[in-house]
Design a protein around this motif. Structure first.
Motif, PDB file in Angstrom:
ATOM      1  N   ALA A 119       0.837  -1.202   0.000  1.00 37.73           N
ATOM      2  CA  ALA A 119       0.000   0.000   0.000  1.00 37.73           C
ATOM      3  C   ALA A 119       0.866   1.243   0.000  1.00 37.73           C
ATOM      4  O   ALA A 119       0.627   2.197  -0.738  1.00 37.73           O
ATOM      5  N   PHE A 120       1.885   1.240   0.837  1.00 37.24           N
ATOM      6  CA  PHE A 120       2.773   2.405   0.944  1.00 37.24           C
ATOM      7  C   PHE A 120       3.436   2.702  -0.403  1.00 37.24           C
ATOM      8  O   PHE A 120       3.474   3.849  -0.854  1.00 37.24           O
ATOM      9  N   LEU A 121       3.934   1.644  -1.056  1.00 36.88           N
ATOM     10  CA  LEU A 121       4.630   1.852  -2.322  1.00 36.88           C
ATOM     11  C   LEU A 121       3.679   2.306  -3.420  1.00 36.88           C
ATOM     12  O   LEU A 121       3.997   3.206  -4.206  1.00 36.88           O
ATOM     13  N   VAL A 162       0.717   3.822  -3.126  1.00 43.66           N
ATOM     14  CA  VAL A 162       0.215   5.177  -2.877  1.00 43.66           C
ATOM     15  C   VAL A 162       1.304   6.198  -3.198  1.00 43.66           C
ATOM     16  O   VAL A 162       1.069   7.188  -3.905  1.00 43.66           O
ATOM     17  N   GLY A 163       2.498   5.944  -2.699  1.00 48.09           N
ATOM     18  CA  GLY A 163       3.600   6.873  -2.946  1.00 48.09           C
ATOM     19  C   GLY A 163       3.908   6.989  -4.431  1.00 48.09           C
ATOM     20  O   GLY A 163       4.118   8.097  -4.955  1.00 48.09           O
ATOM     21  N   GLY A 164       3.906   5.863  -5.101  1.00 48.51           N
ATOM     22  CA  GLY A 164       4.224   5.870  -6.523  1.00 48.51           C
ATOM     23  C   GLY A 164       3.189   6.614  -7.343  1.00 48.51           C
ATOM     24  O   GLY A 164       3.521   7.467  -8.187  1.00 48.51           O
ATOM     25  N   PHE A 165       1.931   6.314  -7.114  1.00 52.46           N
ATOM     26  CA  PHE A 165       0.870   6.992  -7.869  1.00 52.46           C
ATOM     27  C   PHE A 165       0.894   8.502  -7.619  1.00 52.46           C
ATOM     28  O   PHE A 165       0.769   9.298  -8.554  1.00 52.46           O
ATOM     29  N   ASN A 166       1.042   8.869  -6.356  1.00 53.99           N
ATOM     30  CA  ASN A 166       1.024  10.295  -6.025  1.00 53.99           C
ATOM     31  C   ASN A 166       2.208  11.025  -6.647  1.00 53.99           C
ATOM     32  O   ASN A 166       2.072  12.107  -7.220  1.00 53.99           O
ATOM     33  N   LEU A 220      -3.894  10.329  -3.267  1.00 54.17           N
ATOM     34  CA  LEU A 220      -4.169   9.153  -2.461  1.00 54.17           C
ATOM     35  C   LEU A 220      -3.521   9.309  -1.086  1.00 54.17           C
ATOM     36  O   LEU A 220      -2.451   9.924  -0.991  1.00 54.17           O
ATOM     37  N   PRO A 221      -4.023   8.679  -0.063  1.00 52.32           N
ATOM     38  CA  PRO A 221      -5.313   8.006   0.009  1.00 52.32           C
ATOM     39  C   PRO A 221      -6.389   8.885   0.606  1.00 52.32           C
ATOM     40  O   PRO A 221      -7.411   8.424   1.078  1.00 52.32           O
ATOM     41  N   ASP A 222      -6.117  10.170   0.584  1.00 52.43           N
ATOM     42  CA  ASP A 222      -6.990  11.109   1.261  1.00 52.43           C
ATOM     43  C   ASP A 222      -8.376  11.165   0.613  1.00 52.43           C
ATOM     44  O   ASP A 222      -9.395  11.237   1.295  1.00 52.43           O
ATOM     45  N   ARG A 275      -6.389   0.948   7.286  1.00 51.37           N
ATOM     46  CA  ARG A 275      -5.546   1.923   7.975  1.00 51.37           C
ATOM     47  C   ARG A 275      -4.641   2.647   6.985  1.00 51.37           C
ATOM     48  O   ARG A 275      -4.466   3.854   7.056  1.00 51.37           O
ATOM     49  N   MET A 276      -4.057   1.849   6.075  1.00 52.91           N
ATOM     50  CA  MET A 276      -3.106   2.458   5.135  1.00 52.91           C
ATOM     51  C   MET A 276      -3.805   3.359   4.126  1.00 52.91           C
ATOM     52  O   MET A 276      -3.248   4.368   3.697  1.00 52.91           O
ATOM     53  N   LEU A 301      -6.763   4.827   4.588  1.00 49.74           N
ATOM     54  CA  LEU A 301      -7.665   5.769   5.269  1.00 49.74           C
ATOM     55  C   LEU A 301      -9.128   5.519   4.917  1.00 49.74           C
ATOM     56  O   LEU A 301      -9.903   6.455   4.698  1.00 49.74           O
TER      57      LEU A 301
END
Lengths: 347, 419, 493
Positions: free
Chosen positions: A178-180, A182-186, A206-208, A291-292, A294
């Motif tokens: 999830a972290f990767l 989200v970070g990558g897309f953003n 993401l993921p707001d 959680r990751m 949101l």
């Protein structure tokens, strides 16, 4: 569903059970298993709820401790929230409330809000991720297993390689994936926005923002990550290899008829079993994924409820989760019974 | 997909897959502004040898100190750098002097609102002294205190003041004499700086006998400012324009003043009385102009030029000094909210508590003054703290401002939170 | 036409989105327990008096106040135009109700302490309330900053957390609650069409790393607290500006003085000498070292008290004096190596880095260290209530009054380390009761010295503390502790 292979009603069965000569109004065959089933079902639900309450009670701190002037407020709130009683008495009171269908109100997460309302809200969000996630995992595993099993059976290359690739992909823990993602897309989207290549996407950032992409990522993570795809692929791959080697499949192939309808039909019980067994781990995985990303689903809510020592809410959510798992199991078993006449004869 | 854009799409995809940081940067403006191309920064960058020659002329160490905003250290140099350093010190002490005056006046007002200062305290005298500046207008008259009264009434603040012998034995009298000597150029500035951290008067606290109240010098910074002015004026102005412009708050464009340069950059300073947001907008316009220019300068071909630009942070320093100057001007124009906006935007948050080549002492002084005058006395103390190690004389103001902060919050219950 | 223009104005006036680590559990000032709740209460509710932009106390819901000559009574007259969000007038009955509800034991209000100084509140006319105090008050308006609630929305002064008010809170503040969203965000809308910011949305973003990123991506307009390591990144972004916020805060390592061997001052001194505090600070951000319970810029900070420095030889000497011997590289007494546990709050940013570094330093010096991180409920229970810990790694934030009494008074409610020094108690009493700033200042400076010498804590540092706002938000003025107090001046297009 006792598992006995001896047909009910046979002499040997009656003699074994000591029923010979004592029959006046025999019970239908489904009664005992059904009663046993529902009894087991209820015990599991209650057990899960009580276990959660016990764990929270054993954890340091309670709901009153979270308040700034807890010492002053404890006499009033502990009595109001039932925290001044021994743990055993609290468990017993919980049983009584659950028997009456009372889930109570949230203590600290959303003070005063009925637990039912919160559970329904959370379950709705979670179901929107869980069900598609399970289906996605199954479909992905099925498609890849069909391909890899065919490659292995026909001796052509690619099967083991794809299997290895799936393992390495799927073994990534959900939180890291999830972290990767989200970070990558953003990062990519922001780069494009800043350089005037794209307009601001509706899902950004993401993921707001609640968006289709966020939901899709959640579905993907539930279905695939944390070795989910690996396990399902392995099971389906093994089942398909066995089926492909089965005489009736060979005969169908020899007649020149299509093999895949037979494969799929015979795979259905396996798929149902997989779905049922995966449901528990998928629900557990929801906690991390929500959680990751949101997502305000039942998993994230349960996390908060435990942190905030909100016992009624934690019990309500646990019940909902246990209900979901047990229902999935029940539905899968019933469908399997319906699909596979051999299982009915065992009963 | 066109050939000209495939690599961009691929980069986006790579970013998505590799998730390395692709945080966007501001789009670069095109072309070096012709106006700025003639300024001192460009001249220094394009001719590093000229820069070296200029720096060596006044003393390399002194110029290094000046660049680091160590004004006192830079006064040890020769010629232009020493003159510039004294000039900066004069501005610095001027800001502190103004802050000191406002602080004392507000201290007096706050005591008055609480029913008056402690009985027998000379505090009103010092408030009056601060308010009247003690120089041209003389001290407050009609002072009752038997000890300080005659002294205050006799103070003229003019150079060569020669008080009676009886006054010379009192701490207050000794300090006043030192003020007069400093302003006349007859005593070393360092003497006043060192003495500045000591109280000018100590009195018993009526509420708690045995406890003393230390009161500090309200005119300390004014005298230091006047002396710094005199020191700067005593040095012959430099002939080489670069010596005047190097590490300054000006652009140094020949035949153009900074206002027209700013106008050319699209930066419009707000009119007097404009709200603080207008001041922020002006600062933002400056940033837009300077950021684009900085990006262009970064692509200079000569490594020596680039090194000079990067290591000395010439553009960043110009920005900070310009904003600091605007803050000081806003304070002089009684626009503390504007001054606060400029000063907050000038501050380098990588080192927010130290004097650096970006954060000058004047910036911290302006920040303290702006915060105090916009009502945040406690936060003003944070800004003064950054000056404590380099300027021990700031202690006087720190203590007085601290007294004001404490007085304003007496009797209030506090709130505290964990984490 | 006017409605259309008003609506358009509000739409154009923007939606300000800010992030909190955790959404407010309940929107009711009677039950506030976190800064997130305090901040949202600033938007929705008002008090009789409040800070003005120059932090002077001014009437807000009150129009005026008259103190009796003996200072034991005050008559507060309410503004004639003060209204609740439902349009009804704010009345003296509301003020009386609020005070009584806060004092009511059955309400179990977290804010009960704020009205302890009021012995009675009665209506005294159509627009007036008479307040009687337990003792003479010099400036009672400074204490009348608790939020007022509408009496008509409650059945009695026994207010429960379960009351329906929580679902539709009504205040008199510049914003009213629009809705609770399903993603845990809360939407508020301005109560006047002339508001500079038409709508404010509180978003729950539990990860502070995400918060900074969302601000950079322009998915948020405000960050309440910026991690120190994000400051350089944000300051270089021209779309974001930094504002100082909650700057009176300091980190500490607190010893449990009721436990061996921390009840031994030699051991505490030795442990302090084993630690290189600058090395602990360097990786986590910029800040100032401290020698006592105030930040360096505080008027109460005693600059004559030297900072603690690492001194291995001195530490060894102290440990020997305490009866320890060095065996196998570990300090040992009675055959047992000294092992201690450092307890930190999981929510304390950068605590993990500090704790792990600390562990390494102390192990090198011959002390075994275990580290544990507790979540909120466990922290409150183990630390606040049961005092079950060896060493605490934590942080305190103070408003501009810097009132450390509760942390160091023998019977202080936040004196977790169980510190007790009668001389310090006297100094704290003196500071509290002082009518002269010099008395308060000197008393607290002496307290600083005494507390440092007694070593109930190792004072670490204060970090640079800022909020960050997008440049799209104009005319920003941030209250140094409550953040949104001056939101009415903000504008956003």
């Amino acid at each position: 569903m006792t598992g006995s292979r001896v047909p009910a009603g046979s002499e040997t069965e009656e003699a074994r059970l000591g029923l010979a000569g004592s029959r006046s109004a025999p019970l239908p065959s489904w009664v005992v298993p059904t009663v046993a089933g529902f009894g087991s079902f209820t015990l599991r639900l209650l057990g899960a709820a009580l276990l959660v309450q016990l764990l929270i009670a054993l954890a340091p701190g309670d709901a009153v401790d979270l308040l700034p002037n807890a010492d002053q407020l404890r006499p009033v709130l502990a009595a109001e929230w039932g925290l001044d009683r021994p743990v055993s008495e609290r468990l017993w009171l919980t049983l009584g409330r659950l028997a009456r269908g009372e889930l109570g109100t949230s203590l600290t997460y959303r003070p005063g809000t009925p637990v039912t309302e919160l559970v329904v809200q959370g379950a709705r969000h979670s179901a929107a991720v869980l069900i598609p996630g399970l289906l996605t995992g199954l479909v992905a595993a099925l498609v890849t297993a069909l391909w890899t099993s065919k490659r292995v059976v026909s001796g052509r290359p690619g099967g083991p390689e794809l299997t290895g690739f799936l393992r390495s992909l799927s073994v990534v823990p959900a939180f890291l994936a999830a972290f990767l993602l989200v970070g990558g897309f953003n990062a990519a989207a922001w780069w494009g926005i800043e350089h005037g290549l794209i307009g601001r996407p509706e899902w950004f950032a993401l993921p707001d923002t609640d968006s289709g992409l966020r939901s899709a990522l959640a579905v993907l993570l539930v279905g695939v990550a944390s070795a989910g795809l690996t396990e399902q692929h392995a099971a389906l791959h093994a089942a398909l290899r066995e089926l492909r080697a089965a005489p009736f499949i060979e005969a169908t192939f020899a007649r020149g008829a299509a093999v895949w309808p037979h494969l799929l039909l015979n795979l259905l019980p396996v798929l149902l079993e997989l779905a049922a067994s995966r449901s528990a781990s998928a629900i557990a995985g929801l906690l991390v994924v929500e959680r990751m990303l949101l997502i305000n689903g039942a998993g994230a809510m349960l996390w908060q409820a435990c942190l905030l020592r909100d016992v009624p809410l934690a019990i309500g959510l646990t019940l909902a989760a246990a209900l979901a798992v047990t229902t999935a199991r029940l539905v899968a078993d019933l469908l399997r019974l319906w699909l596979d006449p051999r299982l009915r004869s065992v009963l | 997909m066109g050939r000209s854009t495939w690599w961009r799409r691929a980069a986006v995809l790579l970013c998505a897959l590799g998730s390395f940081s692709c945080d966007g940067q501001e789009a670069r403006s095109s072309g070096v502004d012709a106006t700025l191309a003639m300024g001192w920064i460009m001249r220094v960058v394009q001719a590093p040898d000229t820069f070296s020659t200029t720096v060596d002329r006044g003393g390399r160490d002194a110029w290094i100190a000046f660049h680091r905003n160590d004004f006192l250290g830079a006064t040890t140099g020769d010629g232009a750098v020493a003159r510039r350093a004294w000039g900066e010190l004069a501005v610095f002490y001027d800001v502190l002097a103004d802050l000191s005056r406002v602080t004392w006046v507000r201290l007096g007002d706050t005591w008055a609102a609480r029913g008056g200062p402690p009985r027998g305290s000379v505090l009103p005298l010092l408030v009056g002294w601060a308010q009247n500046d003690g120089e041209a207008r003389g001290a407050a008259t009609g002072v009752d205190d038997p000890v300080a009264g005659p002294l205050m009434n006799a103070w003229s603040g003019r150079p060569a003041w020669d008080p009676p012998e009886t006054f010379r034995t009192l701490p207050l009298g000794q300090r006043m004499l030192l003020h007069a000597q400093i302003r006349a150029g007859g005593a070393d500035l360092q003497a006043l700086r060192s003495a500045g951290g000591q109280p000018i008067h100590v009195e018993v606290v009526a509420e708690k006998p045995g406890l003393n109240r230390a009161l500090f010098d309200p005119l300390l910074y004014l005298t230091l400012k006047l002396r710094a002015d005199a020191e700067a004026a005593a040095i012959t102005p430099p002939v080489d324009p670069l010596e005047t412009q190097l590490f300054s708050a000006g652009f140094g464009v020949p035949a153009q003043d900074d206002t027209s340069v700013l106008a050319a950059l699209g930066v419009a300073l707000p009119a007097a009385g404009a709200p603080a947001e207008s001041c922020r907008n002006a600062a933002r316009s400056l940033d837009t102009a300077l950021d684009g220019w900085r990006a262009e300068l970064g692509s200079l071909g000569d490594p020596a030029s680039r090194a000079l630009l990067d290591e000395l942070r010439l553009v960043e320093g110009l920005r900070a000094r310009l904003l600091t100057r605007w803050a000081v001007s806003a304070l002089d124009a009684d626009q503390p909210a504007c001054a606060l906006a400029y000063a907050e935007l000038a501050l380098d948050h990588e080192h927010p508590r130290e004097v650096t080549p970006i954060n000058s002492p004047t910036l911290f002084a302006a920040l303290a003054s702006a915060r105090m005058r916009t009502g945040n006395v406690r936060l003003a103390l944070d800004a003064l703290e950054a000056l404590a190690s380099s300027f021990p004389e700031v202690l006087a103001l720190d203590e007085t401002l601290g007294d004001l902060s404490v007085l304003q919050n007496l009797g209030k219950s506090g709130d505290s939170r964990e984490n | 036409m006017w409605i259309l223009i008003s609506t358009l104005t509000m739409v154009l006036a923007g939606n300000l989105r800010y992030a909190e680590d955790q959404a407010p559990a309940i929107v009711n000032p009677l039950f506030g327990s976190s800064m997130a709740e305090a901040r949202i209460n600033e938007l929705l509710f008002q008090s009789l008096y409040a800070d003005d932009p120059e932090l002077a106390t001014i009437p807000l819901l009150a129009e005026s106040g008259e103190l009796s000559p003996d200072r034991t009574e005050m008559t507060v007259t309410l503004r004639s135009d003060a209204r609740w969000h439902d349009g009804t007038l704010v009345t003296p009955a509301d003020v009386v109700f609020t005070i009584r509800a806060m004092k009511e034991a059955a309400t179990a209000s977290t804010e009960a302490g704020r009205v302890a100084f009021i012995s009675e509140a009665v209506e005294a006319g159509e627009r007036s309330v008479k307040l009687r105090f337990g003792r003479a008050e010099l400036r009672p308006e400074d204490k009348l900053t608790f939020k007022i609630l509408p009496a008509a929305r409650f059945k009695s002064t026994t207010v429960k957390r379960t009351d329906a008010f929580r679902t539709a809170p009504i205040g008199s503040g510049p914003y009213k609650l629009l809705k609770y969203n399903e993603d845990n965000s809360i939407s508020l809308s301005a109560t006047t069409t002339s508001a500079g910011v038409a709508q404010i949305t509180m978003r729950e973003v539990s990860d502070k790393n995400y918060q900074a990123k969302l601000l950079l991506y322009e998915s948020l307009e405000a960050l309440v607290r910026v991690l120190p390591r994000d400051l350089p990144l944000l300051q270089n972004n021209r779309k974001v500006e930094l504002y100082p916020y909650q700057t009176n805060s300091w980190w500490y390592l607190g010893y449990n003085l009721k436990r061996e061997p921390f009840d031994n001052p030699e051991v505490r001194a030795a442990l302090g000498m084993m630690i290189d505090i600058d090395a602990l600070l360097a990786p986590i951000g910029t800040g100032d070292r401290l020698s006592g319970p105030f930040v360096r810029s505080s008027p109460f900070y005693n600059h004559e008290v030297a900072l603690d420095k690492k001194n291995s030889a001195g530490a060894a000497e102290r440990m020997l004096q305490a009866g320890y011997t060095l065996e196998g590289g570990l300090w040992t007494k009675g055959g047992r190596p000294l092992t201690l546990k450092v307890t930190a709050h999981q929510a304390l940013e950068s605590a993990q880095d500090v704790a792990i570094n600390l562990q390494s330093q102390l192990l090198s010096a011959g002390v075994k260290v275990q580290v544990e991180f507790l979540q909120d409920a466990a922290w409150k229970s183990r630390v606040w209530s049961a005092r079950e810990f060896d060493l605490l790694l934590s942080q305190w934030s103070f408003d501009r009054n810097e009132d450390v009494r509760e942390q160091f008074y023998s019977k202080g409610s936040r004196n977790f380390v169980s510190y007790s020094n009668p001389a310090v108690d006297v100094l704290l009493d003196e500071a509290r009761d002082a009518a002269d700033p010099q008395v308060r200042k000197l008393a607290l400076r002496k307290a600083h010295q005494a507390i440092h010498d007694d070593r109930p804590m190792l004072f670490l540092w204060t970090l640079d503390s800022f909020a960050a706002l997008s440049t799209r938000v104009k005319n920003v003025l941030v209250h140094p502790f409550y953040f949104f107090s001056f939101v009415s001046t903000w504008e956003m297009k």
